[in-house]
Scaffold this active site. Structure first.
Site, PDB file in Angstrom:
ATOM      1  N   SER A   1     107.751  -5.189  52.769  1.00 22.78           N
ATOM      2  CA  SER A   1     106.334  -5.459  52.986  1.00 22.78           C
ATOM      3  C   SER A   1     105.719  -6.111  51.747  1.00 22.78           C
ATOM      4  O   SER A   1     106.175  -7.176  51.325  1.00 22.78           O
ATOM      5  CB  SER A   1     105.624  -4.153  53.373  1.00 22.78           C
ATOM      6  OG  SER A   1     104.336  -4.409  53.873  1.00 22.78           O
TER       7      SER A   1
ATOM      8  N   ASP B   1     107.149  -6.876  64.658  1.00 24.39           N
ATOM      9  CA  ASP B   1     106.404  -6.444  63.478  1.00 24.39           C
ATOM     10  C   ASP B   1     104.912  -6.706  63.709  1.00 24.39           C
ATOM     11  O   ASP B   1     104.478  -7.845  63.830  1.00 24.39           O
ATOM     12  CB  ASP B   1     106.888  -7.215  62.254  1.00 24.39           C
ATOM     13  CG  ASP B   1     106.348  -6.674  60.933  1.00 24.39           C
ATOM     14  OD1 ASP B   1     105.254  -6.071  60.939  1.00 24.39           O
ATOM     15  OD2 ASP B   1     107.017  -6.853  59.909  1.00 24.39           O
TER      16      ASP B   1
ATOM     17  N   HIS C   1     107.959  -3.025  61.799  1.00 28.83           N
ATOM     18  CA  HIS C   1     107.819  -3.355  60.386  1.00 28.83           C
ATOM     19  C   HIS C   1     108.678  -2.475  59.487  1.00 28.83           C
ATOM     20  O   HIS C   1     109.267  -2.956  58.520  1.00 28.83           O
ATOM     21  CB  HIS C   1     106.338  -3.198  60.011  1.00 28.83           C
ATOM     22  CG  HIS C   1     106.014  -3.609  58.611  1.00 28.83           C
ATOM     23  ND1 HIS C   1     105.993  -4.927  58.209  1.00 28.83           N
ATOM     24  CD2 HIS C   1     105.672  -2.867  57.515  1.00 28.83           C
ATOM     25  CE1 HIS C   1     105.657  -4.993  56.927  1.00 28.83           C
ATOM     26  NE2 HIS C   1     105.460  -3.763  56.489  1.00 28.83           N
TER      27      HIS C   1
END
Length: 436
Positions: free
Chosen positions: A242, A334, A369
């Site tokens: 991320s 995601d 994600h």
């Protein structure tokens, strides 16, 4: 079936192992054709309880082998050897938005595996099991050393593999939730890579001064790792998830200090103001908060904050300048970050620049994600306090079964990628066995 209560045999091998190691659950000495429920229960360090369960029918020999037999229902269905871990979910009545994360990696994750008569789906606490076994899952293999790092204003933890070394190294960065998260670095060290988990959003220096770290903070962490006597200073990788990929890509391309052998970016993007500090990057994202969406469950979808892909070169890391191998792990569902679009754009940029041969993209359908180490329970949504903002219910995305399979595949290929690039051509060290 009463006699089964004193005869049922439940065995789990290995009962003690690493988090990414499979185990075999075997139920024996039951009546052929009997209906059973195999149940897993785990209490997290925060006190919350998680459970998974599956329905089975004993074969003609009076046996259920979870690794080979088909679950007929429960928290997972079909032949899923590790479904009792990856389908763990908060027990009924738990507060919403929980996410399972190991805090103390020096203790194991303990899971109680139990067998119940008939196909059960609720009130397990009131039922008497036919048999039960406690299994331990560790992030730290025997001999792995955990070393807190506070020098030069760093907030970090170094995990050194068992043995004298020297070992290749890795700088491990998590995302926008901050804190010092250690479990992935500990598991990587269990596979022979000296790994430095780094807190860059909420380190001690930031809490004391109120100022966010600058880019030199990451170069300092790199140098500390590089200069450690048990680390091969010319064989260092960087891994980010991320927001951690934002930093990883920036430093891999633009830092004059960090000479990486390879980089791994999980669920991330190259979109950012190129010359920005961490604080300025976060400000850039906050300025685009108007693109945030809320779904019908009041869950926040952040992936549109960086969309559409900018054409302004000052708003994207120029990955065409990248000089080390790069592995991108992408979840096609995601909902937190535009990882699929970013991967496509990075691929095009690198092919135009002539360094496309350095890029490997692993893209997984129905995957969200949070692509974590294998058998980590899937959280489609959970509470998040990102970038020191108010707490939100954040939608990560993914479908549990597909996401869990992706985690297993991605981890295996990540280890291969790291070892090929960090150990390649080296006779310094033999890759250790991961077994406890």
């Amino acid at each position: 079936m009463d006699r089964n209560q004193c005869c049922v045999k439940l065995s789990i091998r290995p009962s003690r192992g690493l988090m990414d190691e499979k185990f075999v659950v075997l139920v024996q000495n039951i009546l052929p054709g009997s209906q059973l429920t195999v149940h897993a229960l785990h209490q997290c360090e925060d006190g919350h309880s998680w459970q998974a369960y599956a329905h089975y029918t004993a074969d003609a020999t009076g046996t259920v082998n979870v690794s080979k037999d088909c679950s007929l229902g429960g928290t997972y269905s079909g032949v899923e050897p590790m479904g009792l871990l990856w389908s763990l979910r908060p027990v009924p009545g738990s507060k919403p938005g929980l996410r399972m994360r190991k805090k103390n990696v020096q203790t194991p994750m303990e899971v109680t595996i139990s067998v119940y008569q008939d196909h059960q789906a609720e009130n397990f606490v009131d039922l008497v099991p036919l048999a039960g076994v406690v299994v331990e899952r560790w992030y730290m293999a025997p001999g792995v050393r955990r070393i807190p790092i506070t020098e030069e204003n760093l907030t970090a933890t170094l995990f050194l593999p068992s043995g004298p070394g020297p070992f290749p190294g890795l700088l491990d960065l998590w995302g926008g939730g901050g804190q010092l998260v250690e479990y992935r670095a500990a598991l990587l060290a269990s596979h022979g890579i000296a790994s430095l988990a780094l807190d860059y959003l909420t380190p001690k220096i930031t809490l004391e001064t109120g100022k966010m770290v600058d880019n030199q903070y990451f170069e300092t962490a790199y140098r500390v790792l590089q200069q450690h006597p048990q680390v091969l200073g010319s064989r260092i990788a960087m891994l980010g998830l991320s927001l951690g990929t934002t930093i990883t890509l920036k430093m891999a391309v633009y830092s004059k200090v960090m000479k990486l052998r390879c980089a791994v970016c999980i669920s991330g993007s190259h979109v950012q103001p190129v010359n920005a500090t961490v604080d300025q990057i976060l400000t850039f994202f906050k300025e685009n908060n108007g693109k945030t969406r809320i779904n019908e469950n009041n869950e926040v979808i952040l992936r549109h904050v960086s969309l559409p892909m900018p054409t302004d070169p000052s708003l994207k890391v120029d990955v065409g300048q990248l000089q080390c191998p790069l592995l991108l792990l992408v979840g096609q569902d995601d909902q937190n970050w535009p990882a699929p679009e970013s991967a496509t754009d990075m691929k095009e940029m690198m092919e135009r620049a002539g360094n496309g041969h350095l890029l490997t993209v692993l893209s997984y359908p129905d995957t969200g994600h949070l692509i974590e180490p294998p058998y980590t329970p899937h959280a489609r949504a959970s509470t998040l306090r990102a970038y020191a903002r108010e707490k939100i219910m954040n939608l990560w995305g993914g479908q549990t079964t597909a996401h869990s399979h992706a985690q297993e595949d991605a981890w295996r290929k990540t280890l291969v990628f790291l070892k090929e690039n960090l150990y390649g051509g080296s006779n310094h060290y033999t890759i250790p066995s991961s077994h406890l």
